[in-house]
Motif scaffolding. Structure first.
Motif, PDB file in Angstrom:
ATOM      1  N   LYS A   7      43.260  79.008 -14.589  1.00  0.00           N
ATOM      2  CA  LYS A   7      44.020  77.784 -14.369  1.00  0.00           C
ATOM      3  C   LYS A   7      43.199  76.508 -14.534  1.00  0.00           C
ATOM      4  O   LYS A   7      41.987  76.542 -14.623  1.00  0.00           O
ATOM      5  N   LYS A   8      43.902  75.402 -14.559  1.00  0.00           N
ATOM      6  CA  LYS A   8      43.374  74.052 -14.455  1.00  0.00           C
ATOM      7  C   LYS A   8      42.708  73.479 -15.698  1.00  0.00           C
ATOM      8  O   LYS A   8      42.267  72.349 -15.671  1.00  0.00           O
ATOM      9  N   HIS A   9      42.581  74.184 -16.767  1.00  0.00           N
ATOM     10  CA  HIS A   9      41.979  73.649 -17.991  1.00  0.00           C
ATOM     11  C   HIS A   9      42.954  73.834 -19.149  1.00  0.00           C
ATOM     12  O   HIS A   9      43.606  74.863 -19.255  1.00  0.00           O
ATOM     13  N   THR A  10      43.011  72.849 -20.023  1.00  0.00           N
ATOM     14  CA  THR A  10      43.810  73.004 -21.230  1.00  0.00           C
ATOM     15  C   THR A  10      43.072  73.939 -22.181  1.00  0.00           C
ATOM     16  O   THR A  10      41.870  74.186 -22.025  1.00  0.00           O
ATOM     17  N   ASN A  11      43.770  74.424 -23.184  1.00  0.00           N
ATOM     18  CA  ASN A  11      43.137  75.282 -24.186  1.00  0.00           C
ATOM     19  C   ASN A  11      41.977  74.565 -24.862  1.00  0.00           C
ATOM     20  O   ASN A  11      40.913  75.153 -25.080  1.00  0.00           O
ATOM     21  N   ASP A  12      42.160  73.309 -25.198  1.00  0.00           N
ATOM     22  CA  ASP A  12      41.095  72.541 -25.848  1.00  0.00           C
ATOM     23  C   ASP A  12      39.885  72.385 -24.930  1.00  0.00           C
ATOM     24  O   ASP A  12      38.740  72.496 -25.372  1.00  0.00           O
ATOM     25  N   GLU A  13      40.131  72.130 -23.653  1.00  0.00           N
ATOM     26  CA  GLU A  13      39.024  72.000 -22.693  1.00  0.00           C
ATOM     27  C   GLU A  13      38.253  73.315 -22.574  1.00  0.00           C
ATOM     28  O   GLU A  13      37.021  73.322 -22.592  1.00  0.00           O
ATOM     29  N   LEU A  99      36.160  81.195 -15.437  1.00  0.00           N
ATOM     30  CA  LEU A  99      37.115  80.276 -16.045  1.00  0.00           C
ATOM     31  C   LEU A  99      37.973  80.963 -17.094  1.00  0.00           C
ATOM     32  O   LEU A  99      39.137  80.628 -17.280  1.00  0.00           O
ATOM     33  N   ALA A 100      37.354  81.929 -17.812  1.00  0.00           N
ATOM     34  CA  ALA A 100      38.069  82.597 -18.902  1.00  0.00           C
ATOM     35  C   ALA A 100      37.335  83.877 -19.273  1.00  0.00           C
ATOM     36  O   ALA A 100      36.174  84.060 -18.930  1.00  0.00           O
ATOM     37  N   GLU A 101      38.025  84.745 -19.999  1.00  0.00           N
ATOM     38  CA  GLU A 101      37.481  86.016 -20.446  1.00  0.00           C
ATOM     39  C   GLU A 101      37.926  86.243 -21.880  1.00  0.00           C
ATOM     40  O   GLU A 101      39.077  85.958 -22.228  1.00  0.00           O
ATOM     41  N   LYS A 102      36.999  86.720 -22.707  1.00  0.00           N
ATOM     42  CA  LYS A 102      37.337  86.966 -24.109  1.00  0.00           C
ATOM     43  C   LYS A 102      36.363  87.989 -24.692  1.00  0.00           C
ATOM     44  O   LYS A 102      35.147  87.843 -24.551  1.00  0.00           O
TER      45      LYS A 102
END
Length: 128
Positions: A7-13, A99-102
């Motif tokens: 959450k809380k971040h745009t894709n670009d961010e 923040l994210a996983e990839k």
């Protein structure tokens, strides 16, 4: 969870943070007394970082068994290593800061000194 599952971040961010983040760089050590192979990585205070979810799947040493993967917590404020945590345990404790996983990698936001100190709750500071 995909790259943009938090959450809380745009894709670009998130893309910008992902591109600028420090990518964990393993260092291999052999304990002279025991002969055990240790792979160490560093997580530095306030630094957004990329770490593999499963270090043992990301890195191997041909012909050798790795005995332990560790993450050393490094403080810029104290200009010192706060201690080490076994990799799997560290990843569990760091999960709230993902923040994210990839593609088997996770983006960990930069932690404050207090947040890093809290990771050691109930654990010894030095394991190697």
């Amino acid at each position: 969870m995909g790259l943009f599952g938090k959450k809380k971040h745009t894709n670009d961010e998130l893309n910008a943070i992902w591109e600028d983040a420090y990518r964990a760089n393993p260092h291999v050590y052999e304990n002279r007394e025991t002969g055990k192979i240790i792979v160490g990585l560093a997580l530095t205070e306030t630094t957004d970082s990329l770490f593999p979810l499963a270090a043992e799947k990301q890195w191997a040493i041909e012909g050798r068994e790795i005995d332990i993967f560790i993450i050393s917590m490094v403080s810029i404020t104290k200009e010192a290593v706060l201690g080490q945590i076994e990799y799997g345990e560290a990843m569990k404790r760091l999960e709230p800061y993902f923040l994210a996983e990839k593609d088997g990698w996770v983006l960990i936001r930069g932690l404050s000194l207090d947040e890093m100190e809290a990771l050691f709750e109930g654990l010894p500071r030095n394991i190697v």
